[in-house]
Structures are given as structure tokens and as C-alpha cells.
Motif scaffolding. Structure first.
Motif, PDB file in Angstrom:
ATOM      1  N   MET A  23      57.007  50.154  39.338  1.00 39.20           N
ATOM      2  CA  MET A  23      56.884  50.836  40.872  1.00 39.20           C
ATOM      3  C   MET A  23      55.970  49.750  40.982  1.00 39.20           C
ATOM      4  O   MET A  23      54.825  48.781  39.930  1.00 39.20           O
ATOM      5  CB  MET A  23      55.484  51.715  40.185  1.00 39.20           C
ATOM      6  N   SER A  24      56.032  48.262  42.090  1.00 37.58           N
ATOM      7  CA  SER A  24      55.518  47.328  42.090  1.00 37.58           C
ATOM      8  C   SER A  24      55.005  47.074  43.493  1.00 37.58           C
ATOM      9  O   SER A  24      54.946  47.732  44.485  1.00 37.58           O
ATOM     10  CB  SER A  24      56.623  45.777  42.138  1.00 37.58           C
ATOM     11  N   GLU A  32      57.063  45.476  46.480  1.00 29.31           N
ATOM     12  CA  GLU A  32      58.190  46.267  46.850  1.00 29.31           C
ATOM     13  C   GLU A  32      57.745  47.726  47.689  1.00 29.31           C
ATOM     14  O   GLU A  32      58.231  47.714  48.574  1.00 29.31           O
ATOM     15  CB  GLU A  32      58.882  46.765  45.626  1.00 29.31           C
ATOM     16  N   ARG A  33      56.589  48.492  47.676  1.00 28.84           N
ATOM     17  CA  ARG A  33      56.230  49.183  47.495  1.00 28.84           C
ATOM     18  C   ARG A  33      55.578  49.068  49.501  1.00 28.84           C
ATOM     19  O   ARG A  33      56.031  49.246  50.505  1.00 28.84           O
ATOM     20  CB  ARG A  33      54.500  50.023  47.422  1.00 28.84           C
ATOM     21  N   ALA A  87      58.899  48.256  51.237  1.00 27.95           N
ATOM     22  CA  ALA A  87      59.868  49.172  51.570  1.00 27.95           C
ATOM     23  C   ALA A  87      58.806  49.516  53.389  1.00 27.95           C
ATOM     24  O   ALA A  87      58.797  50.381  53.857  1.00 27.95           O
ATOM     25  CB  ALA A  87      59.298  50.340  50.454  1.00 27.95           C
ATOM     26  N   PHE A  88      57.843  50.223  52.398  1.00 31.55           N
ATOM     27  CA  PHE A  88      57.015  50.527  54.134  1.00 31.55           C
ATOM     28  C   PHE A  88      56.788  49.514  55.305  1.00 31.55           C
ATOM     29  O   PHE A  88      57.036  50.391  56.661  1.00 31.55           O
ATOM     30  CB  PHE A  88      54.872  50.428  53.818  1.00 31.55           C
ATOM     31  N   ASP A 109      59.504  47.356  55.584  1.00 29.42           N
ATOM     32  CA  ASP A 109      61.316  47.938  56.460  1.00 29.42           C
ATOM     33  C   ASP A 109      60.507  48.876  57.210  1.00 29.42           C
ATOM     34  O   ASP A 109      62.268  49.102  58.300  1.00 29.42           O
ATOM     35  CB  ASP A 109      61.755  47.951  55.348  1.00 29.42           C
ATOM     36  N   TYR A 110      60.282  49.816  56.808  1.00 28.77           N
ATOM     37  CA  TYR A 110      59.970  50.937  57.326  1.00 28.77           C
ATOM     38  C   TYR A 110      59.830  51.444  59.260  1.00 28.77           C
ATOM     39  O   TYR A 110      60.266  51.450  59.980  1.00 28.77           O
ATOM     40  CB  TYR A 110      59.372  52.241  57.217  1.00 28.77           C
ATOM     41  N   GLY A 162      56.706  63.723  50.820  1.00 29.45           N
ATOM     42  CA  GLY A 162      55.926  62.947  49.789  1.00 29.45           C
ATOM     43  C   GLY A 162      54.820  61.638  49.657  1.00 29.45           C
ATOM     44  O   GLY A 162      54.354  61.164  50.064  1.00 29.45           O
ATOM     45  N   TRP A 163      54.730  61.351  51.884  1.00 28.30           N
ATOM     46  CA  TRP A 163      54.161  60.292  51.355  1.00 28.30           C
ATOM     47  C   TRP A 163      52.385  61.184  51.906  1.00 28.30           C
ATOM     48  O   TRP A 163      52.695  61.763  52.253  1.00 28.30           O
ATOM     49  CB  TRP A 163      54.093  59.785  53.165  1.00 28.30           C
ATOM     50  N   ASP A 164      51.687  60.066  51.228  1.00 30.90           N
ATOM     51  CA  ASP A 164      50.452  60.757  51.270  1.00 30.90           C
ATOM     52  C   ASP A 164      49.571  60.608  52.581  1.00 30.90           C
ATOM     53  O   ASP A 164      50.081  59.018  53.399  1.00 30.90           O
ATOM     54  CB  ASP A 164      49.318  60.465  50.384  1.00 30.90           C
ATOM     55  N   ASP A 212      49.481  56.426  52.859  1.00 29.57           N
ATOM     56  CA  ASP A 212      50.947  56.085  52.980  1.00 29.57           C
ATOM     57  C   ASP A 212      51.310  55.411  54.245  1.00 29.57           C
ATOM     58  O   ASP A 212      51.484  54.936  55.019  1.00 29.57           O
ATOM     59  CB  ASP A 212      52.211  56.405  52.580  1.00 29.57           C
TER      60      ASP A 212
END
Lengths: 378, 229
Positions: free
Chosen positions: A1-2, A5-6, A9-10, A12-13, A278-280, A283
């Protein structure tokens, strides 16, 4: 998990989210960029003018002495120069001849300088680059002047000052002292003012006081005073324009606040879906942070780049006159691109930070609710 | 194994609008089984499903995931469970409009911080598995009901959770598509997944693939009967 990258990903979304509401977000970015553009233009223009003013004044005399008569400027006799020259601490006194000439045919005012050691003949003239372009009423290739007596006299242009000097010479016309007196009717032994050089700048105030004691009818003006006047004039003019634009900025912020604080039912539902998947809360806030940042940063960059181009490439056509003040001959020279990092940083924080945060707050309110609301909304 | 012990859920406690959705419910969901929660509207199916899926906390009672008591965990741990232990299929699919099929499937994986190409490949493989390989770049609005359902299933599986929770998954599907859904459930159970499905669709709780039916009425577990459906 990086973590990287996290975040990616956010991001990108977020970008995909912004694209799917492109009309709404595009309009928001344009409105926001316009406000930034207006404020940044005023900021760049004022800063550039102030810098130009300082550059011009850097070459100006440290002290100028004018004579006053009944509260108005009057010419100053050469004898004043002799007595001031004798004051301890004064190294040089230069009597100057200069004034303004309004050319009715051109509809512009020019600055005219008379030099005692003019390198050309009395019927010849040297012109600044803008003046050379603007002066169109020629007769037999000579610049026509109407003298103080009402008759016409012509001057043969022998030189145009180089473009590099246009900051100080754009609207300038230089002629001999004799020609100057002939055009303006200034008697021998009378000058416009005196340029005084003081040996030790620390003694400037003392010398000024001595001059005033010796010649109570004079007004010595220090270079620093002129600089302060310029500063306050630009601050005042810039302030006026900012006040006008503040209305636009305020309207925009009300709109942005309304947009940002009032999450639509669709947006609240989407946050519920994300939380259920599953997003808290953190996030969701990160995603909303990126969204606010993307909109405000894009607007800031667009507005700032457009303002830079407007001021430094397009001569600030929209409001140059309001900021330059009165002048019939509009000096035709591009401003040197000067940007104050502090002002830019202030604009960045005033435009990007508030929007980003007002976007996050309502999302936080929606994100702290239980995600099972999304089940019930189904 | 997921167990609920004497769970009560009260909405708006102490207010005039107070509503008791569950009253002392105890039940167990064994691993690798298909369990259906059934009962009339207002019986507490969705509330129990939310509690099992860590989307809400019980007012009292306990919920165990394996040996771990999870009902009192802070929100961030519940979120972590939602993305790693459970996959969700909602009644109206709850796909994010405007995003493509592939982007929708990738959404639950965002907080995991896995390399994008890995998530993308996994999402594409799942869509391929559910015969949506040709729809990867299409926005979800353009999909048919069955395609949306299969996209929602792919999304539920993206993080490879052991348990899938589905709320009225056939409510918006015709009979043929409902049977197709149950066929997929059977395939996934064969791969080791556990299913908890809330449904009052007879096709679902009478299906062969279903191992256990928990019947609810007025917030309590009652013996399953024909009128509950």
C-alpha cells in the motif's frame, strides 16, 4: 500500500468526478478565473508602474528647488542657483528648463526640455520614440510649434532617442535653450527649477532647511518625497480599482459559498455510496480537498496567466487609463514584467485556500453520517 | 462466521419520532453460505443488513466477525472492514453516475493505495468475467438493468472480500435477470464467498442456492413462513 498511489487514486476519482459535471465546473472555473484575472491585473499593473516609477526616480535629482509665487509655481532666477551653490554641503546646482507643450493637432501633451549645451542647432530638435511617432503635424519635414506670441516656428528633427530610453524619454522633445525661450517666452536668467546635488545624502534635510531659510519663496522637493507621492497615488488608484472589483469578487464568493456549502442531494448520496463502499470520512475529505484545490488552482493559474498576458503583453488595455491617471499623450511603452512573489502568494492564499476549505466543510458534515442512509435512500 | 447477539437498534432515541427497528435479534451467518433475510417492509431486514455490514452501530447488543467484537469499533475501523471484509450490492445498484463501468468498479479500491494498473487489471478481469468486457469505457447510464447489476457485483468483488451483502438485489430485475443473479451467487459461493441477502422476493429465498433463511417481523426473528415473503 502506498500513500502516493492512494492520493493518486483519489485524484483520479476527483478528476473523473469533475469531468462528469463539466458544464457546471467549467462555468465555476471561468467565473473564478475572471475574478482572479481582474485582481491580478490590477496587482501586476500597480506593481509594474511602481517599479518603473522607482527606476525613473533613481536617475532623478536628489533635490529639486522650485520658486513659489502666490502659492503657485513660478520661474526661478539664476541668482538663486548661485546663492544655493554657496551653501555648505551642496556640490552642484543645475538650472533646468522644461515644460509641457500641448499640440492641438495631435491632441497630445509633450514634455519639452531646453538644454544650454544642446549638441545641435537652434532650429533642430531631438525627439523621444513615442513623440516621434505621435507628432504628425509636419511642414517640410519640420515639427511645427506655436510660440507664446502665437506665431509658428519649425524644428528639423535630427535624432530620435533610442528605444531603450523610452521609459524616461517616450514623450520627450529636446531643443536648445535659446529655442526653448523663444517658444515659451521665458526671459533670460529665468529657469523652470534647480536640480541640486548634495555631497552627503545624510545632510539632505539640513541643506533643504538652509535653502528654505535663505530663500523663503522656494519649495525644495526631495526625491524621497516624490517617491512617496507616487507610491500613495498608485496605492490610491489601485485601491479604487480593487474596491470596484471587490464587488465582483464578493458576488463570486457568495456564489461559491452557496455552491460549496449546499451539497446537492445527489452529492450527499454519492458520499453515502463511497462510505458504504469502504471510504472513511478522511478519504471523502481528501477527495473533496482535491476537488476544491483542482477548481481553485485551475482558476488561479488561468486568471494569473491571463492577467500577466493582459498587463505585460496587451498593455493592460482594460483599465490602464484608470490606473495611469491623467495624461493626454499615453506613453507608449510596454511595462517591464515585474511580479511581487509576496503579492502573488497573498493572491494564491486568498483565492485558493478559502474555496478549498469551504468545499471541505459541507463534505465533512455529510461524511460523518452513517453510511446506512444510502441503503435507505435506495 | 458473523454473529449478532441480542441486537437492538433504535432510531431517533428520546424524540417523538423514536423508532425501534430491531428488538433483541440474535442470529449467525456461517462462512461460505448463502443466507437470506426476509420479511415484510419495516420488519428490520435492511437495518440488520446495515449492522452486519458495519454501516451502522447497534443501540445495544454485540456483533462478532469471527472472534472479533466489532460493534463498538471506531468509524475508521468499520470503514476498513467495509472495504476489506464486505462487498455491497444495493437495491438500485448505487453506481456513480457519469463514471465509466471500469471506474465504478475501481471505486472501492481507491483507499487501498494499490498500484493503479493492478486495480485496473483486476476490475477489467471482473467485468470480463461478468460479460461486460465490451462496456468498460461506457458510462453506467448507458447500461441495461442486468448490466448495471453485474457491474455492481463486479464492484462488490474488487477488493476480494469474503462476504457479499446484497439489499433487495432482484427488486429492479425481471425473472430472467433475477435467475441470472442467483446463478452468479452460486458460482461465487463455489469460489468460497459468503452471501447475506435481504430480499422479500420469493425467487430468491426459494432458490436452491440459499442455505439459510432468517425471517424478521416487527424487528424480531420469527420462524420462516409463507406470509413473510
Amino acid at each position: 500500500m502506498s500513500s502516493l498511489e492512494r492520493q493518486r487514486a483519489f485524484l483520479d476519482y476527483t478528476l473523473a468526478s469533475l469531468v462528469r459535471r463539466k458544464a457546471k465546473n467549467g462555468a465555476l472555473v471561468l467565473a473564478y478565473a475572471l475574478v482572479v484575472f481582474l485582481i491580478a491585473s490590477v496587482m501586476f499593473f500597480s506593481r509594474a508602474l511602481r517599479t518603473e516609477g522607482q527606476a525613473v526616480l533613481a536617475g532623478a535629482p536628489e533635490l529639486v528647488v522650485q520658486r513659489m509665487l502666490a502659492g503657485r509655481f513660478d520661474t526661478i532666477p539664476a541668482s538663486y542657483a548661485d546663492s544655493i551653490r554657496r551653501i555648505r554641503g551642496v556640490s552642484e546646482v543645475e538650472p533646468r528648463l522644461w515644460g509641457y507643450y500641448f499640440n492641438r493637432a495631435v491632441g497630445a501633451t509633450f514634455t519639452v526640455l531646453g538644454l544650454p549645451d544642446f549638441a545641435h542647432a537652434d532650429d533642430e530638435i531631438v525627439a523621444g520614440p513615442a513623440a516621434a511617432k505621435a507628432w504628425t503635424n509636419l511642414q517640410d519635414g519640420r515639427y511645427l510649434f506655436r510660440t507664446f506670441k502665437g506665431d509658428s516656428t519649425g524644428f528639423k528633427p535630427v535624432q530620435v532617442l533610442p528605444e531603450e530610453t523610452r521609459l524616461v524619454s517616450a514623450d520627450l522633445l529636446i531643443m536648445s535653450e535659446t529655442a526653448f525661450r523663444q517658444v515659451f517666452g521665458l526671459p533670460e536668467g529665468q529657469y523652470t527649477d534647480l536640480a541640486v546635488t548634495v555631497r552627503n545624502p545624510q545632510e539632505m534635510q539640513t541643506v533643504t532647511e538652509k535653502i528654505q531659510r535663505e530663500h523663503p519663496d522656494t519649495r525644495p522637493i526631495q526625491r524621497e518625497e516624490i517617491l512617496r507621492t507616487y507610491e500613495s497615488v498608485f496605492e490610491w488608484r489601485g485601491g479604487m480599482v480593487i474596491v470596484v472589483f471587490a464587488g465582483a469578487a464578493l458576488a463570486f464568493f457568495i456564489f461559491a459559498w452557496d455552491k460549496a456549502t449546499g451539497l446537492s442531494a445527489e452529492e450527499r448520496h454519492e458520499i453515502g455510496i463511497l462510505k458504504a463502499l469502504g471510504w472513511d470520512t478522511a478519504d471523502v475529505l481528501v477527495m473533496k480537498f482535491w476537488e476544491g484545490l483542482a477548481i481553485s488552482l485551475t482558476s488561479f493559474l488561468l486568471g494569473t496567466i491571463a492577467a500577466y498576458a493582459h498587463v505585460f503583453l496587451a498593455d493592460a488595455g482594460l483599465f490602464a487609463q484608470a490606473l495611469k491617471g491623467w495624461s493626454v499623450l499615453y506613453v507608449d511603452f510596454p511595462l517591464s514584467p515585474v511580479v511581487s512573489p509576496t503579492e502573488l502568494l497573498a493572491l494564491f492564499f486568498l483565492s485558493v485556500a478559502p474555496y478549498t476549505f469551504i468545499t471541505v466543510i459541507p463534505a465533512w458534515r455529510a461524511a460523518i453520517t452513517d453510511p446506512d442512509t444510502v441503503m435507505r435512500a435506495s | 462466521m458473523i454473529r449478532v447477539e441480542n441486537v437492538t437498534k433504535v432510531f431517533n432515541p428520546g424524540r417523538p419520532s423514536e423508532y425501534v427497528a430491531l428488538r433483541g435479534v440474535s442470529a449467525a451467518v456461517p462462512e461460505n453460505k448463502v443466507v437470506v433475510l426476509t420479511g415484510p417492509s419495516g420488519s428490520g431486514k435492511t437495518t440488520l443488513l446495515s449492522l452486519l455490514g458495519c454501516m451502522a452501530r447497534p443501540t445495544s447488543g454485540r456483533i462478532h466477525l469471527g472472534e472479533r467484537e466489532i460493534s463498538s469499533l471506531p468509524e475508521r475501523f468499520l470503514a476498513e472492514l467495509r472495504r476489506t471484509a464486505f462487498g455491497f450490492i444495493f437495491q438500485s445498484f448505487n453506481l456513480v453516475p457519469g463514471l465509466t463501468t471500469l471506474e465504478n468498479v475501481m471505486v472501492p479500491a481507491c483507499p487501498l493505495g494499490q498500484p493503479r494498473h493492478q486495480v485496473r487489471d483486476r476490475a477489467a478481469a471482473l467485468l470480463e468475467k461478468f460479460r461486460l468486457g465490451g462496456k468498460i469505457g461506457q458510462t453506467v447510464e448507458s447500461l441495461s438493468g442486468g448490466e448495471k447489476q453485474r457491474t455492481a457485483i463486479a464492484r462488490a468483488l474488487i477488493n476480494d472480500p469474503p462476504t457479499i451483502i446484497a439489499d433487495e438485489p432482484t427488486a429492479n430485475l425481471d425473472t430472467a435477470l433475477s435467475l441470472e443473479f442467483l446463478e452468479i451467487v452460486g458460482q461465487l459461493r463455489a469460489e468460497g464467498k459468503t452471501f447475506i441477502i435481504a430480499s422479500h422476493d420469493a425467487i430468491v429465498h426459494e432458490a436452491q442456492v440459499v442455505d439459510q433463511v432468517i425471517s424478521l417481523r416487527d424487528g424480531m426473528v420469527v420462524p420462516a413462513g409463507p406470509h413473510d415473503c
